[in-house]
Enzyme design. Sequence first.
Site, PDB file in Angstrom:
ATOM      1  N   GLU A 128      -5.435  -8.287  -1.120  1.00 17.52           N
ATOM      2  CA  GLU A 128      -6.086  -8.143   0.182  1.00 17.52           C
ATOM      3  C   GLU A 128      -7.553  -7.866  -0.042  1.00 17.52           C
ATOM      4  O   GLU A 128      -7.894  -6.987  -0.837  1.00 17.52           O
ATOM      5  CB  GLU A 128      -5.520  -6.957   0.984  1.00 17.52           C
ATOM      6  CG  GLU A 128      -4.200  -7.198   1.631  1.00 17.52           C
ATOM      7  CD  GLU A 128      -3.773  -6.050   2.544  1.00 17.52           C
ATOM      8  OE1 GLU A 128      -4.638  -5.397   3.161  1.00 17.52           O
ATOM      9  OE2 GLU A 128      -2.568  -5.813   2.615  1.00 17.52           O
ATOM     10  N   GLU A 140       0.838  -1.211   0.000  1.00 20.33           N
ATOM     11  CA  GLU A 140       0.000   0.000   0.000  1.00 20.33           C
ATOM     12  C   GLU A 140       0.872   1.260   0.000  1.00 20.33           C
ATOM     13  O   GLU A 140       0.864   2.053   0.946  1.00 20.33           O
ATOM     14  CB  GLU A 140      -0.940  -0.004   1.208  1.00 20.33           C
ATOM     15  CG  GLU A 140      -1.987  -1.089   1.119  1.00 20.33           C
ATOM     16  CD  GLU A 140      -3.019  -1.057   2.233  1.00 20.33           C
ATOM     17  OE1 GLU A 140      -2.698  -0.559   3.330  1.00 20.33           O
ATOM     18  OE2 GLU A 140      -4.144  -1.535   2.018  1.00 20.33           O
TER      19      GLU A 140
HETATM   20  C1  BG6 Z   1      -4.378  -2.871   4.876  1.00 18.24           C
HETATM   21  C2  BG6 Z   1      -3.040  -3.352   5.331  1.00 18.24           C
HETATM   22  O1  BG6 Z   1      -4.380  -1.506   5.033  1.00 18.24           O
HETATM   23  O2  BG6 Z   1      -5.520  -3.282   5.547  1.00 18.24           O
HETATM   24  C3  BG6 Z   1      -3.041  -4.463   6.338  1.00 18.24           C
HETATM   25  O3  BG6 Z   1      -2.186  -3.654   4.264  1.00 18.24           O
HETATM   26  C4  BG6 Z   1      -4.218  -4.282   7.265  1.00 18.24           C
HETATM   27  O4  BG6 Z   1      -1.803  -4.482   6.997  1.00 18.24           O
HETATM   28  C5  BG6 Z   1      -5.490  -4.375   6.442  1.00 18.24           C
HETATM   29  O5  BG6 Z   1      -4.238  -5.174   8.342  1.00 18.24           O
HETATM   30  C6  BG6 Z   1      -6.771  -4.357   7.235  1.00 18.24           C
HETATM   31  O6  BG6 Z   1      -6.785  -3.280   8.115  1.00 18.24           O
HETATM   32  P1  BG6 Z   1      -7.068  -3.462   9.654  1.00 18.24           P
HETATM   33  O7  BG6 Z   1      -6.866  -2.132  10.200  1.00 18.24           O
HETATM   34  O8  BG6 Z   1      -8.453  -3.938   9.761  1.00 18.24           O
HETATM   35  O9  BG6 Z   1      -6.076  -4.449  10.152  1.00 18.24           O
END
Ligand code: BG6
Length: 474
Positions: free
Chosen positions: A371, A178
């Site tokens: 993701e 990111e």
């Molecule tokens: C993304 C990141 O921003 O979202 C991860 O690459 C992160 O590291 C994921 O864990 C989900 O966000 P969160 O805050 O729910 O863990």
Amino acid sequence: MSLRKDFLWGGATAANQVEGGYLEGNKGLSIIDVVPAGKDRVAVKKGKMRMLECDDQYFYPSHEAIDFYHHYKEDIALFAEMGFKCYRLSIWTRIFPNGDEVQPNEEGLKFYDKVLDECLKYGIEPLVTITHFDVPVHLVKTIDSWRSRKMVDHYEKLCETIFTRYKDKVKYWLTFNEINMLLHLPFSSSGLVFEEGENEEAVKYQAAHHQLVASAKATEIAHRINPEFKIGCMLAGASIYPYTCDPEDIWKAMGRDREHYFFVDVQSRGEYPNYAKKMFERMNINIKMEDGDEELLKNNTVDFVSFSYYGSRLTSADPEKNTQTAANLFPTLRNPYLNTSEWGWQIDPLGLRITLNALYDRYQKPLFIVENGLGAIDTPDENGYIEDDYRIDYIREHIKAFKVAVEEDGVDLLGYTTWGCIDLVSASTGEMSKRYGFIYVDRDDAGNGTMRRSKKKSFNWYKKVISSNGEELE
Ligand code: BG6
């Protein structure tokens, strides 16, 4: 068109959110290891509060996380049981604990040898993020992290080391997780801490230039070491919708999209876009480039574009439209057409199709969703079992959306790795209770629990999805 036969189904994690063992095997202190849970977390993550040592008053979730460091065999065996074709993981502070050593840390290299071998044993393709919110604290203290051009050299050395060592084990690499997060969480993504009164935007964009150069160097080195390597960039993706059809709203949404596309525009097209150059002029930002930078960027564009997607965003030019809700990275306006997760993140599967199409139209390179997932509270029943139909629903609808983008829109998609395939520490909150996994980990927000792993209902559901290459979704 349907999904590729070799579609890379799997899951994703990051070292700092799963490994624990934060000082074992000679690992160095990473920036996330000094980001506490609780009240000061946000100020530290934004670089507004300088905290470069651990302090007994605080709890640091990354120090033990889910102890993947000692459980990796068991965890990868569970991924294999689900039929994973791909596992995304990250790497850095075990290999160069301080970031500037002459020699890498052999114990760290060996740890990832073992992790990668374990994946390969089951036919799981590793996808390695070179840096996922991970900078050695030593480099923050000594050279102010990505403010300094010297970071490019340290990163280059890391790349030489891991590309050579894992030449025959890893094919897919991501240069920065990111990368656009640098603008929003400058410390936790990139180790930047600000002085009072300085031009923070100038610092961030100079650091961004260093990362873009480092990313291009990584691509150059990778293709030299192994021409079969595939190098990707990684964007916190999510199309930004205008609140209304008022042209002012449309224009605002376009500008907000560009803030994020800027990074991928450079990594994928190889040059700074004109809109960015004009923006720098307006903001009185003078990016310091070295001779050869422009050529390097031009000649070393990425092979594919990867991104995270949790939900779309909404913006308005009208200051009266100001009802916000939380989202990945930073809040967004509340979209009345969408439901939200328990953490207020808006759920928008069609937005994934829209984002895929926007990225494919813009770059014409293969895409990879690295993701996606639902952070939710899971409550085990009296037998300790979790019926996470809400997670199944969320992922099912997103799979349907990307299938349609492939089958009907012709988007070229390499794979899909759900975020937090095993429960892990939340990046935004530091909580364990914001769970994403198909595998439950017995650990709570305060660090109590047995670390026992167990399968949720979604485990067998995802297994069926993978074995049918996305045909069986019910
Ligand atoms: C993304 C990141 O921003 O979202 C991860 O690459 C992160 O590291 C994921 O864990 C989900 O966000 P969160 O805050 O729910 O863990």
